[in-house]
Scaffold this active site. Sequence first.
Site, short mmCIF file in Angstrom:
data_model
loop_
_atom_site.label_atom_id
_atom_site.label_comp_id
_atom_site.label_asym_id
_atom_site.label_seq_id
_atom_site.Cartn_x
_atom_site.Cartn_y
_atom_site.Cartn_z
N TYR A 190 -2.27 -1.66 10.46
CA TYR A 190 -1.61 -1.99 9.24
C TYR A 190 -1.40 -1.04 8.65
CZ TYR A 190 -3.68 -1.13 4.93
OH TYR A 190 -4.21 -1.66 3.10
N SER B 291 0.86 -1.17 0.15
CA SER B 291 -0.26 0.51 -0.20
C SER B 291 0.66 1.19 0.73
CB SER B 291 -1.04 0.31 1.61
OG SER B 291 -1.42 1.96 1.97
#
Length: 267
Positions: A155, A142
């Site tokens: 995360y 990401s």
Amino acid sequence: MSDDEGRPLALVTGASSGIGYELARQFAEHGFDLVVNAEDAGIDDAARRLRQLGASVEAVQADLTGEAGVERLYARATAGGRRLEVVAINAGVGAGGAFAETDLAGDLRVVDLNVRSSVHLAKLCVRDMAARRRGRVLFTSSIAATQPGPFEATYAASKAFLLSFSEALRDELKDSGVTVTALMPGPTDTAFFERAGMRDTRVGSGKKDDPAQVAAQAYEALMDGEDHVVAGSLKNRAMAGAAKVLPEKAKAQAHRRLAEPGSGDGR
């Protein structure tokens, strides 16, 4: 789905919806047979839709947060001596909120799925690919990997791990015939933010990229043997570029404005 049939085999995790489903669709449209995985029953419907594209598709419903699920998935994917040409390690989960207040089990689930299961599945697949001197590995990281992630700290850290891990493996395998690519999407129109409890945040309520576009860019980068691809909008590439020069404190403050609970309500 065997080597004898002449169609390469791809394994895609987290493939019942979102980026994972669209990755599987890219492989099906480009002549691959598939083994697709998710923990939810929606994987069976996803497999039915993928078969309509002419691919042979096997669905494996398994929770990869535990070792048994990873081992069962790999055993099913390689049953009968089948060989994986591609593995897209995409399954992941988020957990939004202040770390001091979030549920420990939720944070550990992020680590178990995003990090531990990715390492486990990569170990099984890469050993075989390296021995055969061919194969392609895609990790879904990401743009969150490029910055500290206040209010989704676990995360963001898990995605930073995947980016570093993929880059290290790529270097180790550079003369082996095996390529490793990191996919780095930005906010994408999937169920991620709802599941992570982040619908009330600025990032969760804002404009998002089309997962089909992200997957198409990922497929192209993977097949071209690129080390990584920042997929989606030009804004994502600008953010990733800025992350290379901004200090960590500034990046953390910027992420805080996007991910702080209630920030999507104009706070």
